[in-house]
Design a protein around this motif. Sequence first.
Motif, short mmCIF file in Angstrom:
data_model
loop_
_atom_site.label_atom_id
_atom_site.label_comp_id
_atom_site.label_asym_id
_atom_site.label_seq_id
_atom_site.Cartn_x
_atom_site.Cartn_y
_atom_site.Cartn_z
N GLN A 50 -9.46 -3.45 -12.74
CA GLN A 50 -8.12 -4.27 -12.56
C GLN A 50 -7.74 -3.65 -11.26
N ASN A 51 -6.86 -4.74 -10.72
CA ASN A 51 -6.30 -4.39 -9.44
C ASN A 51 -4.85 -3.52 -9.90
N TRP A 52 -5.08 -2.13 -9.99
CA TRP A 52 -4.05 -1.48 -10.53
C TRP A 52 -2.85 -1.27 -9.74
N TRP A 53 -3.10 -1.12 -8.45
CA TRP A 53 -1.82 -1.04 -7.82
C TRP A 53 -2.12 -1.34 -6.31
N SER A 54 -1.28 -1.88 -5.77
CA SER A 54 -1.32 -1.93 -4.11
C SER A 54 -0.28 -1.81 -3.31
N GLY A 55 -0.55 -1.52 -2.15
CA GLY A 55 0.74 -1.14 -1.27
C GLY A 55 0.14 -0.69 -0.03
N ASP A 56 1.10 0.23 1.03
CA ASP A 56 0.42 0.36 2.15
C ASP A 56 0.33 2.13 2.09
N LYS A 57 0.07 2.85 3.17
CA LYS A 57 -0.20 3.98 3.17
C LYS A 57 1.08 5.10 2.92
N LYS A 58 2.16 4.56 3.50
CA LYS A 58 3.47 5.26 2.97
C LYS A 58 3.69 5.23 1.50
N SER A 59 3.51 4.04 1.01
CA SER A 59 3.96 4.03 -0.59
C SER A 59 2.95 4.81 -1.55
N ILE A 60 1.58 4.80 -0.96
CA ILE A 60 0.50 5.40 -1.73
C ILE A 60 1.05 6.87 -2.10
N ILE A 61 1.40 7.53 -0.90
CA ILE A 61 1.91 9.08 -0.79
C ILE A 61 3.01 9.16 -1.85
N GLY A 93 -5.63 2.88 6.70
CA GLY A 93 -5.31 1.99 5.84
C GLY A 93 -4.07 1.34 5.81
N ASP A 94 -4.06 -0.13 6.31
CA ASP A 94 -2.89 -0.78 6.59
C ASP A 94 -2.47 -1.42 5.19
N ASN A 95 -3.32 -2.02 4.53
CA ASN A 95 -2.97 -2.41 3.25
C ASN A 95 -4.03 -1.71 2.09
N ILE A 96 -3.64 -1.44 0.95
CA ILE A 96 -4.46 -0.61 0.17
C ILE A 96 -4.28 -1.20 -1.35
N ILE A 97 -5.63 -1.42 -1.83
CA ILE A 97 -5.48 -1.59 -3.25
C ILE A 97 -6.45 -0.69 -3.96
N PHE A 98 -5.87 -0.16 -5.19
CA PHE A 98 -6.54 0.70 -6.06
C PHE A 98 -7.13 0.01 -7.21
N ILE A 99 -8.36 -0.02 -7.29
CA ILE A 99 -9.15 -0.62 -8.43
C ILE A 99 -9.22 0.30 -9.38
N TYR A 100 -9.05 0.06 -10.79
CA TYR A 100 -9.00 1.16 -11.84
C TYR A 100 -9.34 0.37 -12.95
N LYS A 101 -10.21 0.54 -13.83
CA LYS A 101 -10.84 -0.16 -14.71
C LYS A 101 -11.04 -1.57 -14.42
N MET A 119 -8.02 -1.74 2.64
CA MET A 119 -8.70 -0.77 1.95
C MET A 119 -8.60 -1.10 0.36
N ILE A 120 -9.98 -0.73 -0.05
CA ILE A 120 -10.35 -0.81 -1.64
C ILE A 120 -10.34 0.66 -2.04
N ILE A 121 -9.84 1.09 -2.75
CA ILE A 121 -10.03 2.57 -3.12
C ILE A 121 -10.20 2.57 -4.84
N ASN A 155 -20.68 -5.33 -20.36
CA ASN A 155 -19.82 -4.46 -19.51
C ASN A 155 -19.15 -5.19 -18.60
N GLN A 156 -17.78 -5.42 -18.88
CA GLN A 156 -16.76 -6.09 -17.99
C GLN A 156 -16.50 -5.17 -16.92
N VAL A 157 -16.89 -5.67 -15.78
CA VAL A 157 -16.55 -4.88 -14.42
C VAL A 157 -15.52 -5.11 -13.87
N LEU A 158 -15.09 -6.31 -13.68
CA LEU A 158 -13.65 -6.70 -13.03
C LEU A 158 -12.95 -7.70 -14.01
N ASP A 159 -11.87 -7.31 -14.13
CA ASP A 159 -11.07 -7.76 -15.05
C ASP A 159 -9.71 -8.62 -14.49
#
Lengths: 260, 254
Positions: B215-226, B205-213, B31-33, B14-18
């Motif tokens: 992977q570091n799927w997306w990163s940015g700040d709170k404005k860009s996440i909206i 959240g000053d910096n946010i990274i979004f973990i999906y499958k 933040m890691i979300i 099971n590959q958890v981190l890619d």
Amino acid sequence: MAAIKEISINLALRMKILSNIGKYFLMLSVVFTRPEKMKIFRRRLFQEVQNIGINSIPIVALLSTFMGGVIALQTAANMTSPLLPEYTIGYITRSSTILEFSPTIISLILAGKIGSNVASEIGTMRVTEQIDALEIMGVNSLNYLVLPKIIGAILFFPIMLIFSIGLSLIGGWLSLLMANLSNTETYIFGLRSFFFTGDIGYALVKSIVFGFVIVTVSSFYGYYTKGGALDVGKSSTQAVVISSVVILICNFFLTQMMLL
Amino acid sequence: MIEVVNVNKSFASNQVLDNVSTKFETGKVNMIIGQSGQGKSVLAKCIVGLHEVDSGSVLYDGRDFSAMENHDRREIRKEIGMLFQGSALFDSMTVEQNVMFPLSMFTKMTKKEMQHRADFCLDRVNLLGKNKLLPAECSGGMQKRIAIARAISMKPKYLFCDEPNSGLDPMTSIVIDNLIREITYEFYITTVVISHDMNSVIEIGDNIIFIYKGQNWWSGDKKSIIQTENPEINNFVYASEFMKDIKASMQKKV
Ligand SMILES: Nc1ncnc2c1ncn2[C@@H]1O[C@H](COP(=O)(O)OP(=O)(O)OP(=O)(O)O)[C@@H](O)[C@H]1O
Ligand SMILES: [Mg+2]
């Protein structure tokens, strides 16, 4: 096909045992390092002497007294030949108590009590991430948790041995008196005849080895528990079974080495 | 600053981190979300070395943690405070002893100084006066807060919080969020917070990274996440009707 499967299972089992033995000694090498702070180590040692030692005294006392009584009664009951002098009862009670009963049998009983206690305590800490929390703080968790237990056992087991021998001999004496099978003087004469001080040393060595085995093997199974509460139960059963087996094996070799 | 470089981690097949790479900046709440089971906790545990990475490296202010021996790792870990998802309090010790434990282990403080520090930390999580309780006598949310108090007692340089406000009511959540933000700015530390809670993400959240499958799927700040159009993020951020409404009203304003 079936044969091949059996061989491969056999091989896997042997590999597992070997790798566990390796892991066990690796664990010991991490355990035996200098404690971070002596003050904390002393406090932990105190706790463990209480936990492993003092709390075991009632069961040791109970068992020793009754077993001593039974050994004396059995010996007396089996001495049908008039050629055997009456003091043989005291002599045999003493020998079996010092050589096997107090060091080995009591250790086996304590493997059940202390082994399950240690393995479930450490195992619970593992599955609830308490050990991870220790590691994150920068604590050497093996050293912090296990070393005080080992030192506590090494200090306590010889004391427990002497205590157990004493009570067992008293138990033998009381049972003989109550059953009217012998008298105090003959019994004590028997206890003192053919006495070899080395036997006590032999028993002390055994008890220290067994104490060490119980605590380290149980800590090993507790520490490497994986999973949840159910697995803690499994580890604690394993701890008891394996430490008992290791005690029996060590007993065999120690007896061979020291008595022959 | 903590740098994560090409980290891979598998459990059996099971590959958890890619191949995760990211940077956690000092003086910011990072933040890691991500959804449940996507590898957030595993990532945090790889960073602090509770899981060995299969490949890749982790650097604490340039110090290559993943290449170190256990002995040297311990020195870095003394600078780390961590809140576990399950609190991980020592259940044989009282609340106060839990908070004082790292102090008694690693500092030369007197009993009185430790007591003082413990009271201060407990006060910050609104638990002053519960010093003598055992963890088993505390509610889940209280246990969380005790764990936070313990994590900050050593004034860590790196603070990890795995879901600091799951299981807390909205009010307490906000208190905890503010606390995390305050200590991050006040002591200029590197804070990493794992969260599902969009409220806190937007709040702190000053910096946010979004973990999906894994992977570091997306990163940015709170404005860009909206504002992002990334479909996975939108599914995550706008999972609730409430957030959808907010988005709609924001778009109206624009
Ligand atoms: N010790 C472990 N052994 C084997 N697999 C594990 C282990 N820890 C986590 N996993 C697996 O890794 C994956 C990610 O788990 P992780 O705990 O990181 O999720 P998460 O993103 O933190 O989820 P949540 O938000 O629910 O806490 C899951 O599929 C899990 O089964
Ligand atoms: Mg998680």
